[in-house]
Design an enzyme around this catalytic site. Structure first.
Site, short mmCIF file in Angstrom:
data_model
loop_
_atom_site.label_atom_id
_atom_site.label_comp_id
_atom_site.label_asym_id
_atom_site.label_seq_id
_atom_site.Cartn_x
_atom_site.Cartn_y
_atom_site.Cartn_z
N HIS A 567 0.81 -1.22 0.00
CA HIS A 567 0.00 0.00 0.00
C HIS A 567 0.85 1.28 0.00
O HIS A 567 0.33 2.37 -0.23
CB HIS A 567 -0.94 0.01 1.21
CG HIS A 567 -2.30 0.58 0.89
ND1 HIS A 567 -2.48 1.69 0.09
CD2 HIS A 567 -3.55 0.17 1.24
CE1 HIS A 567 -3.77 1.95 -0.02
NE2 HIS A 567 -4.45 1.03 0.66
N ASP A 571 -1.99 1.99 -4.69
CA ASP A 571 -3.30 2.23 -4.08
C ASP A 571 -4.30 1.20 -4.58
O ASP A 571 -4.09 0.53 -5.60
CB ASP A 571 -3.79 3.64 -4.41
CG ASP A 571 -2.92 4.70 -3.75
OD1 ASP A 571 -2.42 4.44 -2.63
OD2 ASP A 571 -2.74 5.78 -4.34
#
Length: 594
Positions: A567, A571
């Site tokens: 992450h 995204d």
């Protein structure tokens, strides 16, 4: 202090090398593991990496020039460091070492950072002060003539220590240049280590099963009968050779020397004869020969298979190996059935009905608990360390999508109908991933503290299960390869990975990884990201199940894939868009040809 980098010996037949390209220039900062140059040998053009950190102060061989092995290739040190004396000495480190030894003698600091210092200090402390030429000759004579110290090699860029899995030579054996001395287990694979010297194996510094750091004393090779006990002891203390050698040569007179030498040689011959006799008697006592069969030929067997055979009492001379060059692997031992056991099978089968006919007795728990302790291999330790670092430093999240495989199955059948063509579903997934990464480069990225690296080249790592763990060979520039090329390359690297024949360079540089457990019937699973990648794709099995098509419930072929993302760099929307593109390619394989 500046470090001299010499032309490496990158193959057993290499005598000289040509610098094809310098990837660093004078003044550049160098980190350990950086690629310095591409060197053309007599077999291939290979990347040469640095094992030192600092600044590139000097280049000794320009691009396009050819030089002999061990010629001065480059000098790495601290920025602004004066290396004129080093260059004037032809790249040899002897003169700087002598100057350091002199300065240390004046300051009376007792340091032993370099192997040549103990010998230099021993000579400077002697009562008779000698000229520099004499000092050089004495330093060079500290090792017995013709004796070479073989150290634990650095067989991969991440290797810090190695374990000797098997010695293929024993003390007293004749060694020729190119002979395999031992099998060394690194953090990535078990690799054969060959000798670059010829002579007799005089001593072994690391026994089978023992682990030692890189550059530790591994073995000593030299003329038969040479006394190297002092060399081994002094090497362990940090020296290059026994310092007492020069003192012992100065004290006796010429006649006494000749007498001592003759006595020493006779004693050494007697000791070597007794040692060999003891070794032969101990080998004769072993119940089942493990290394050699009756006709004198060596049996090639993996360390794990050898251990299992010893535990089960299997005579490996009766086992037929299925590995490369007839090598016996774990599965050969596990599937081995002795002739006696085969003959007794029918008898056991006839007795089985009688046993079943007997009345069932209540089970009474009895026996003793049993736990087996297995030493962790270097590969196992590296897998544990790297995956733990990935899981606990990269914030993972997972995205799963179903793929309609009907068109992919039909396209694969058409492709495989062509002569000499074989393409798997995994090859199609790799090709689709490579093309999708070109459209979504953020998934093809790498996180660093200050910057994020976006890779515009696609190198896909393919997870391969091997006997001792997991290896990830890399397909370079996968987006530029056809399906048949991908299939051929995957088959090649996977086969060599299982036989432990992969080179470290073939497992470096991946930008994305694919892991497939579909062949084991696994519907879906999640993987841990293979750092420094930002994502890994987990591929499940193709299953027949009811699906809705055109308002009708029909039987369809469905495959689930799961994308694990970091992450910090990828995204959720970016990962989802990548999977949508991947779905389009796989469900319509003809689009991969556009």
């Amino acid at each position: 202090m500046a470090t001299v980098v010499t032309m490496p010996r990158l193959s057993d037949t290499m005598t000289e090398g040509t610098v094809a390209t310098w990837l660093k220039k004078v003044g550049d900062k160098i980190s350990e593991g950086d690629i310095l140059a591409e060197i053309e040998t007599d077999k291939a053009t290979m990347e040469f990496e640095s094992f030192n950190s600092g600044t590139l102060l000097h280049i000794g061989i320009q691009a396009g020039e050819t030089a002999a092995v061990d010629s001065l290739l480059a000098v790495i040190g601290e920025e602004g460091e004066d290396i004129s004396a080093l260059l004037a000495g032809g790249g040899k480190a002897e003169e700087p070492k002598k100057e350091e030894a002199k300065s240390e003698e004046k300051s009376e600091e007792k340091k032993s950072e370099e192997e040549s210092k103990p010998a230099a200090e021993a000579e400077t402390k002697s009562e008779d002060k000698k000229d520099e030429p004499k000092a050089e000759s004495a330093a060079s004579a500290s090792l017995p003539k013709g004796v070479t110290v073989v150290t634990m090699p650095r067989l991969s860029d991440t290797m810090t220590d190695g374990t000797v899995a098997t010695w293929l030579k024993k003390v007293g054996d004749k060694v020729s240049e190119g002979d395999i001395l031992a099998e060394i287990e690194t953090d990535k694979a078990t690799m054969e280590f060959e000798s670059f010297q010829a002579g007799t194996l005089l001593a072994i510094g690391v026994n089978e099963g023992e682990t030692a750091p890189v550059d530790s004393l591994l073995a000593i090779i030299g003329p038969e009968g040479t006394d190297v006990s002092g060399v081994a002891e002094n090497f362990k203390k940090g020296g290059a050779a026994p310092a007492a050698t020069s003192d012992e040569k100065e004290e006796p007179k010429a006649e006494a020397r000749s007498e001592e030498k003759s006595e020493t040689k006779s004693e050494e011959k007697t000791e070597s004869t007794e040692t060999r006799g003891a070794a032969e008697s101990s080998e004769a006592k072993s119940e089942a020969p493990v290394e050699v069969v009756s006709d004198g030929k060596r049996i090639f067997i993996s360390p794990l298979a050898k251990k299992i055979a010893e535990e089960k009492g299997i005579n490996i001379s009766q086992v037929k190996g299925s590995g490369e060059n007839g090598r016996i692997v774990k599965s050969d031992i596990e599937n081995f059935k002795p002739a006696a056991a085969t003959a007794s099978a029918p008898a056991a089968a006839t007795e089985a009905p009688k046993t079943e006919a007997a009345a069932a007795k209540p089970f009474v728990p009895a026996g003793e608990t049993y736990t087996e302790e297995i030493k962790n291999s270097q590969m196992r330790k590296t897998i544990a360390r790297r995956l733990s670092e990935s899981k606990f430093t990269a914030p993972h999240y997972y995205l799963t999508i179903e793929l309609d495989m009907d068109n992919a199955i039909a396209a694969r059948n058409q492709i495989n109908a062509l002569p000499d063509t074989k393409v798997s579903f995994n090859d199609m997934v790799i090709k689709a991933c490579a093309m999708a990464l070109k459209k979504h480069p953020k998934v093809n990225s790498q996180w660093k503290d200050d910057v994020t690296l976006i890779h515009h080249h696609v190198n896909i790592g393919v997870a391969v299960a091997v006997e001792d763990g997991l290896l990830v060979p890399v397909l370079k520039f996968a987006d530029q390869q056809t399906l048949t090329q991908i299939g051929s390359n995957v088959k090649d690297v996977a086969g060599r990975a299982k036989n432990k024949k992969l080179q470290p360079a073939e497992m470096d540089g991946s930008t994305f990884t694919v892991s497939n457990l579909g062949m084991f019937g696994i519907s879906e699973f999640t993987s841990i990201i293979n750092q420094p990648n930002s994502a890994i794709l987990s591929v499940g099995a193709i299953k027949e199940q009811p699906v809705v098509k055109n308002g009708q419930i029909v039987v369809g072929n469905v495959m689930k894939v799961t994308l694990a993302c970091d992450h910090r760099t990828v995204d959720g929307a970016t990962g989802a868009q990548f999977l949508q593109t991947l779905k389009q390619y796989i469900e319509n394989p003809v689009t991969m040809l556009a």
